[in-house]
Scaffold this motif. Structure first.
Motif, PDB file in Angstrom:
ATOM      1  N   GLY A 726       0.814  -1.212   0.000  1.00  0.00           N
ATOM      2  CA  GLY A 726       0.000   0.000   0.000  1.00  0.00           C
ATOM      3  C   GLY A 726       0.845   1.259   0.000  1.00  0.00           C
ATOM      4  O   GLY A 726       0.544   2.239  -0.693  1.00  0.00           O
ATOM      5  N   ILE A 727       1.961   1.244   0.746  1.00  0.00           N
ATOM      6  CA  ILE A 727       2.841   2.419   0.803  1.00  0.00           C
ATOM      7  C   ILE A 727       3.436   2.720  -0.567  1.00  0.00           C
ATOM      8  O   ILE A 727       3.414   3.862  -1.034  1.00  0.00           O
ATOM      9  N   VAL A 728       3.956   1.700  -1.227  1.00  0.00           N
ATOM     10  CA  VAL A 728       4.610   1.956  -2.513  1.00  0.00           C
ATOM     11  C   VAL A 728       3.586   2.331  -3.580  1.00  0.00           C
ATOM     12  O   VAL A 728       3.864   3.165  -4.452  1.00  0.00           O
ATOM     13  N   LEU A 729       2.395   1.749  -3.533  1.00  0.00           N
ATOM     14  CA  LEU A 729       1.360   2.129  -4.503  1.00  0.00           C
ATOM     15  C   LEU A 729       0.945   3.587  -4.297  1.00  0.00           C
ATOM     16  O   LEU A 729       0.657   4.310  -5.267  1.00  0.00           O
ATOM     17  N   ALA A 730       0.931   4.023  -3.046  1.00  0.00           N
ATOM     18  CA  ALA A 730       0.637   5.437  -2.784  1.00  0.00           C
ATOM     19  C   ALA A 730       1.724   6.321  -3.371  1.00  0.00           C
ATOM     20  O   ALA A 730       1.460   7.374  -3.971  1.00  0.00           O
ATOM     21  N   GLN A 731       2.998   5.907  -3.229  1.00  0.00           N
ATOM     22  CA  GLN A 731       4.101   6.673  -3.807  1.00  0.00           C
ATOM     23  C   GLN A 731       4.018   6.703  -5.331  1.00  0.00           C
ATOM     24  O   GLN A 731       4.458   7.661  -5.970  1.00  0.00           O
ATOM     25  N   LEU A 732       3.470   5.640  -5.910  1.00  0.00           N
ATOM     26  CA  LEU A 732       3.324   5.574  -7.361  1.00  0.00           C
ATOM     27  C   LEU A 732       2.088   6.338  -7.849  1.00  0.00           C
ATOM     28  O   LEU A 732       1.742   6.282  -9.031  1.00  0.00           O
ATOM     29  N   ASN A 733       1.409   7.041  -6.917  1.00  0.00           N
ATOM     30  CA  ASN A 733       0.211   7.815  -7.258  1.00  0.00           C
ATOM     31  C   ASN A 733      -0.902   6.916  -7.793  1.00  0.00           C
ATOM     32  O   ASN A 733      -1.600   7.273  -8.731  1.00  0.00           O
ATOM     33  N   ARG A 734      -1.045   5.762  -7.166  1.00  0.00           N
ATOM     34  CA  ARG A 734      -2.114   4.823  -7.527  1.00  0.00           C
ATOM     35  C   ARG A 734      -2.968   4.544  -6.290  1.00  0.00           C
ATOM     36  O   ARG A 734      -3.009   3.434  -5.754  1.00  0.00           O
ATOM     37  N   PRO A 735      -3.658   5.596  -5.768  1.00  0.00           N
ATOM     38  CA  PRO A 735      -4.365   5.462  -4.485  1.00  0.00           C
ATOM     39  C   PRO A 735      -5.487   4.427  -4.521  1.00  0.00           C
ATOM     40  O   PRO A 735      -5.734   3.742  -3.519  1.00  0.00           O
ATOM     41  N   GLU A 736      -6.167   4.317  -5.675  1.00  0.00           N
ATOM     42  CA  GLU A 736      -7.269   3.345  -5.731  1.00  0.00           C
ATOM     43  C   GLU A 736      -6.763   1.918  -5.534  1.00  0.00           C
ATOM     44  O   GLU A 736      -7.457   1.078  -4.942  1.00  0.00           O
ATOM     45  N   GLN A 737      -5.563   1.632  -6.030  1.00  0.00           N
ATOM     46  CA  GLN A 737      -4.993   0.292  -5.857  1.00  0.00           C
ATOM     47  C   GLN A 737      -4.404   0.117  -4.466  1.00  0.00           C
ATOM     48  O   GLN A 737      -4.378  -0.993  -3.922  1.00  0.00           O
ATOM     49  N   ALA A 738      -3.904   1.191  -3.886  1.00  0.00           N
ATOM     50  CA  ALA A 738      -3.303   1.095  -2.553  1.00  0.00           C
ATOM     51  C   ALA A 738      -4.361   0.879  -1.473  1.00  0.00           C
ATOM     52  O   ALA A 738      -4.118   0.167  -0.483  1.00  0.00           O
ATOM     53  N   LEU A 739      -5.529   1.478  -1.654  1.00  0.00           N
ATOM     54  CA  LEU A 739      -6.580   1.471  -0.623  1.00  0.00           C
ATOM     55  C   LEU A 739      -6.942   0.068  -0.124  1.00  0.00           C
ATOM     56  O   LEU A 739      -6.904  -0.196   1.089  1.00  0.00           O
ATOM     57  N   PRO A 740      -7.266  -0.908  -1.000  1.00  0.00           N
ATOM     58  CA  PRO A 740      -7.665  -2.223  -0.485  1.00  0.00           C
ATOM     59  C   PRO A 740      -6.541  -2.942   0.256  1.00  0.00           C
ATOM     60  O   PRO A 740      -6.822  -3.708   1.191  1.00  0.00           O
ATOM     61  N   HIS A 741      -5.289  -2.705  -0.120  1.00  0.00           N
ATOM     62  CA  HIS A 741      -4.187  -3.355   0.596  1.00  0.00           C
ATOM     63  C   HIS A 741      -4.102  -2.854   2.033  1.00  0.00           C
ATOM     64  O   HIS A 741      -3.914  -3.645   2.976  1.00  0.00           O
ATOM     65  N   LEU A 742      -4.266  -1.560   2.226  1.00  0.00           N
ATOM     66  CA  LEU A 742      -4.169  -1.007   3.577  1.00  0.00           C
ATOM     67  C   LEU A 742      -5.372  -1.400   4.418  1.00  0.00           C
ATOM     68  O   LEU A 742      -5.251  -1.696   5.614  1.00  0.00           O
ATOM     69  N   GLU A 743      -6.549  -1.411   3.807  1.00  0.00           N
ATOM     70  CA  GLU A 743      -7.745  -1.846   4.548  1.00  0.00           C
ATOM     71  C   GLU A 743      -7.624  -3.305   4.953  1.00  0.00           C
ATOM     72  O   GLU A 743      -8.006  -3.707   6.058  1.00  0.00           O
ATOM     73  N   ARG A 744      -7.071  -4.145   4.059  1.00  0.00           N
ATOM     74  CA  ARG A 744      -6.879  -5.563   4.387  1.00  0.00           C
ATOM     75  C   ARG A 744      -5.847  -5.707   5.500  1.00  0.00           C
ATOM     76  O   ARG A 744      -5.984  -6.569   6.379  1.00  0.00           O
TER      77      ARG A 744
END
Length: 938
Positions: A726-744
């Protein structure tokens, strides 16, 4: 056989019948005395176009041949055997065998410096051919043999011309050489001989013009440049090298006659190695036979390199080329250091050398030490070359070395022999793999230009698969030569398979790369020999003493000695002090040993020790980079071995760079061995390094961690892995993909781990802000900050505050951002170099600038850039440079801004961050602290 196939009995010619009958006879003659299966005969005569009646046709042809060859009613030479048909004729009755015998005799005469006799023998040999070999004989076998015999005849002609040049007949050879070059315009060795003959005839300009014609022909026909041999001769002619002058072949006369020479001829196909030959040339004395010094230094050279690197070929070729500098003789002895039968008896070797020096048997002492003293005394005043091949160690060479005098001793070994190389005045000539040019020259010499260039890409790949090792390449090319229907592409396809490559590089039990590596291994101590298979568990480009100690479970000093031993024997190279590397073929050999000698249960402890070493070392490195609480995951078990000394962040990143590929591969190995806990922890630790080097590598590392975490027993493992992704996806500016990883992550185990919960909540908060849900984001921030404060962990509190600065930079007053940034710096005052502390500086500078406190902001920018440069953290340094460039632009300092923007772009490119590069190449934009675009006018 060297012309149309013909036979005689009692001087009368025989009618050998139609061409197919002659083809059968040719096969039987070329296998004289050996049974040939009927299927082989059918294939040789008809090949793939054999008709259904081929077997019956063959019986008729054989029957007619029997009748032709049978003298009256007596039994003829064509007999049936259980394995097929055999033609029982004496080899000397076949002109081809007579030809080959004369060539062998000529080679021996030439090796003994009996050049006139060698020339006469070649005269007789070249008088035997009566037209094109096997002329008119059909079938694929005959065609293959025709090509072979044509090459053999050309080689004999070339040797005859070389002898003529050595005997000073350069002017007489100009016509024959010009005619031969015209018929073989792509044969570079013939061009060399013509150029040399022209030069020695006083026609330097024509010799240079001949080179340029050769270069033009090669470029036009093949699109290639001349090979290294032709180029080297051109340079020598261009500079009128005195060494090209006609040889004076006066031999020193001793009491026993002419000077002895037991130096064998070098193997066919030798390609020039100018650098090594120049190093050997430098050992030849300018003045001889005696040196003036009262105690002259021992004249000695050590020629060392890995098995199959061509050391012996180099020295033999050089020894013959420089024969005139050793008028008292050239001696050769094989010390057998790497023979399967063990080293040679030094006493017997000394006896052979003394006999070569015309020492009567009754004057050769029985005692080995006295025999060595007699040899040294015998050569003490001689201008002599002594080649000691295959020396196993320094001790084996010592009995043969004179104390002083003009004799030159060249010791060849797979071992580096550092004690000999350290002798005063000794030369050290390292012999490695061939240069790319020399390797491709070897390909052309074996296969011919047409076949070698049929698929240049396959030829280049073949060279690479052989590691440019002469032995490996020669074996591969020999396989192609003996299988004329194969292409280089066919062999490359076989060798691409790493499991089959070593087998493909073996011609027999006595000739193969793996055999030679095994013979080298026999010279190792038990510890070094044990290390070789274990090295297959370390898949990085380089290995060091610490990893070897972990694999062997020994102290560092023992591991260091084992690695040095492998390097001295050229099984490993040392590209940098303390870093060791195996070439591909040695690496494959290590894997073979691992498969053969260590079953899976026995590999597991070594792999676990290596994993524990890396877990401890990466934990220490991550602690330096992120701070104590930033790495809350301790090693699985304390390692009993010393760890690399990591003093600062720069040192940690420098250590990690060459180890990263080995760590990735070890994660896969551990998974295969069922070591799931170690595998996922190591994958988790590896993320720390990749987070500092590049976004794509960071993402790949986090993805790999998630894959192995699912198999671990630790219930928090998936939560940690989802958080990292989730952290790296956020850095890649892909918040929609990062969101489910952090919620999980929060749903599957983060609640029981305060540090993990703070991480997940703080990153999730920023994502809600990015997605336009600030209320949800602020609520997550409150929870993260409360959890960190309750835990009493300064690092976690600073992390939460930093993420709040990122997300709320444009939505809260700059005074609040400044308060949070300075609170972070206070909390991390004991660790100012860590990444979170330096991140706080970024927001302090932005806040001060926003508040109009420009001078203070610039001081903080300067501190941040200096700290990031000192630590070697390119990720934060690139961000700081980009933001500082925007700061300078806002204050009208465009020229200074351009320099910092250029530095940022360079750093982002090295980290493969194309999005940031694209942003910075537009002068009116820069990057925000979380990676968003910010217009300069803001």
């Amino acid at each position: 056989m060297l012309g149309p196939v013909r036979a005689w009995r009692d001087g009368r010619p025989l009618d050998l019948g139609r061409p197919q009958q002659q083809a059968v006879l040719a096969v039987l003659l070329l296998n004289a005395g050996r049974p040939v299966r009927r299927a082989e005969l059918v294939d040789a005569v008809w090949g793939e176009e054999a008709p259904p009646s081929a077997a019956a046709n063959l019986r008729a042809l054989v029957s007619r041949l029997r009748g032709v060859l049978r003298p009256g009613e007596a039994d003829g030479p064509l007999v049936s055997a259980p394995a097929g048909l055999a033609l029982l004729v004496p080899p000397e009755s076949i002109d081809l065998h007579a030809f080959e015998g004369l060539l062998a005799q000529a080679e021996q005469a030439r090796a003994a410096a009996q050049l006139t006799q060698a020339e006469q023998l070649l005269d007789h040999a070249l008088a035997l051919p009566q037209g094109a070999a096997l002329a008119g004989v059909p079938g694929p076998f005959a065609q293959t043999q025709r090509d072979r015999l044509a090459a053999l005849l050309l080689d004999a002609t070339q040797q005859h011309l070389e002898l003529g040049l050595e005997l000073g007949r350069h002017e007489r050879l100009l016509g024959p050489l010009a005619e031969l070059v015209a018929g073989h315009p792509l044969h570079e060795r013939l061009r060399e001989l013509l150029m040399l003959a022209l030069y020695r005839s006083g026609r330097q300009g024509e010799a240079i013009a001949a080179y340029h014609r050769a270069r033009a022909d090669l470029a036009e026909e093949l699109g290639v440049d001349p090979g290294p041999g032709l180029r080297a001769l051109y340079e020598r002619i261009l500079h009128a090298d005195p060494g090209l002058a006609p040889a004076t072949r006066a031999l020193t006369v001793t009491a026993a006659g002419t000077a002895p020479s037991t130096l064998p001829r070098p193997p066919a196909g030798f390609v020039a190695r100018p650098r090594e030959e120049r190093q050997l040339d430098a050992l030849i004395p300018e003045a001889a036979p005696l040196l003036d010094a009262a105690t002259p230094p021992r004249r000695l050279a050590v020629v060392a390199g890995p098995a199959g690197s061509g050391k012996t070929s180099l020295v033999l070729n050089w020894g013959h080329r420089q024969a005139d500098h050793f008028p008292d003789g050239r001696l050769y002895a094989d010390l057998g250091g790497f023979s399967p039968d063990g080293p040679a008896d030094p006493g017997e070797v000394l006896r052979t050398l003394l006999r070569a020096l015309a020492t009567p048997d009754h004057e050769i002492p029985a005692d080995p030490a006295a025999r060595a003293a007699r040899f040294r005394e015998r050569i003490g005043s001689l201008q002599l070359l002594v080649v000691l091949d295959n020396a196993p160690d320094t001790e084996a060479a010592l009995p043969f070395l004179p104390e002083d005098g003009p004799a030159l001793t060249v010791v060849c070994s797979r071992h580096a022999l550092p004690e000999l190389a350290a002798e005063p005045g000794a030369g050290y000539v390292p012999v490695g793999v061939l240069t790319p040019d020399a390797a491709h020259e070897l390909v052309r010499r074996h296969l011919g230009d047409e076949r070698a260039l049929a698929d240049p890409q396959a030829a280049r790949r073949l060279v690479d698969l052989c590691d440019r090792l002469p032995l490996a390449l020669t074996i591969a090319l020999t396989r192609l030569t003996t299988h004329p229907t194969w292409t280089a592409t066919d062999l490359v396809a076989e060798m691409q398979n790493e499991h089959a490559r070593l087998a493909a590089l073996g011609l027999s039990e006595r000739l193969g790369v793996e055999r030679e590596l095994s013979l080298s291994r026999r010279r190792l101590s038990a510890t070094a020999a044990q290390l070789l298979p274990l090295l297959a568990l370390h898949a990085g480009p380089h290995g060091g003493t610490h990893t070897a100690a972990a694999l062997l479970d020994v102290p560092l000093a023992t591991a260091r000695r084992a690695l040095a031993e492998l390097a001295d024997l050229h099984l490993l190279t040392e590209p940098a002090p303390g870093r060791y590397q195996a070439h591909d073929l040695v690496r494959l050999y290590c894997h073979r040993l691992l498969e053969d000698e260590l079953p899976l249960p026995e590999r597991r402890p070594a792999a676990a020790r290596l994993a524990d070493h890396y877990l401890a070392a990466t934990h220490e490195a991550n602690t330096l980079i992120f701070g104590d609480s930033g790495v809350p995951y301790p090693p699985l078990a304390p390692t009993p071995h010393a760890l690399p000394e990591l003093r600062d962040i720069r040192g940690a990143l420098r250590w990690w760079a060459p180890e990263a590929p080995a760590i990735r591969a070890l994660v896969r190995t551990l998974t295969g061995l069922g070591e799931h806990e170690r595998a996922w922890r190591l994958a988790n630790n590896a993320i720390g390094y990749h987070a500092c080097t590049g976004l794509s590598a960071w993402f790949d590392s986090a993805t790999a961690c998630l894959a192995v975490a699912a198999q671990a027993d630790d219930p928090t493992a998936p939560a940690r892995a989802h958080t990292q992704l989730g952290i790296v996806l956020a850095q890649l500016n892909r918040p929609e993909q990062a969101l489910p990883h952090l919620e999980r992550a929060l749903a599957s185990g983060a609640n029981g781990e305060p540090a993990l919960r703070v991480h997940a909540l703080a990153i999730l908060a920023g994502i809600h802000h990015d997605l336009g849900r600030p209320e949800l984001g602020d609520r997550c921030f409150e929870q993260a900050l409360a959890a960190a404060t309750a835990e009493g962990d300064h690092w976690l509190e600073a992390f939460a505050l930093t993420r709040m600065c990122v997300a709320q930079l444009c939505s809260v007053p700059m005074t609040e951002t400044l308060r949070r940034a300075r609170r972070c710096r206070f909390l991390l005052a004991d660790a100012p170099h860590t990444q979170p502390a330096r991140g706080a500086l970024l927001f302090e500078a932005l806040a001060l600038d926003g508040l109009g406190r420009t001078a203070e902001a610039e001081a903080v920018w300067s501190e941040l850039i200096g700290l990031s440069a000192d630590t070697g953290d390119d990720m934060l340094l690139s961000q700081a440079q980009a933001q500082y460039a925007a700061f300078l632009t806002r204050h009208g300092r465009d020229r200074e801004a351009a320099a910092h923007r250029s530095m940022a772009i360079s750093l982002y490119r090295s980290r493969e961050d194309t999005r940031s590069v694209a942003a910075l190449t537009h002068r009116r934009t820069t990057l925000g602290p979380s990676g968003q675009l910010i217009t300069v006018e803001q």
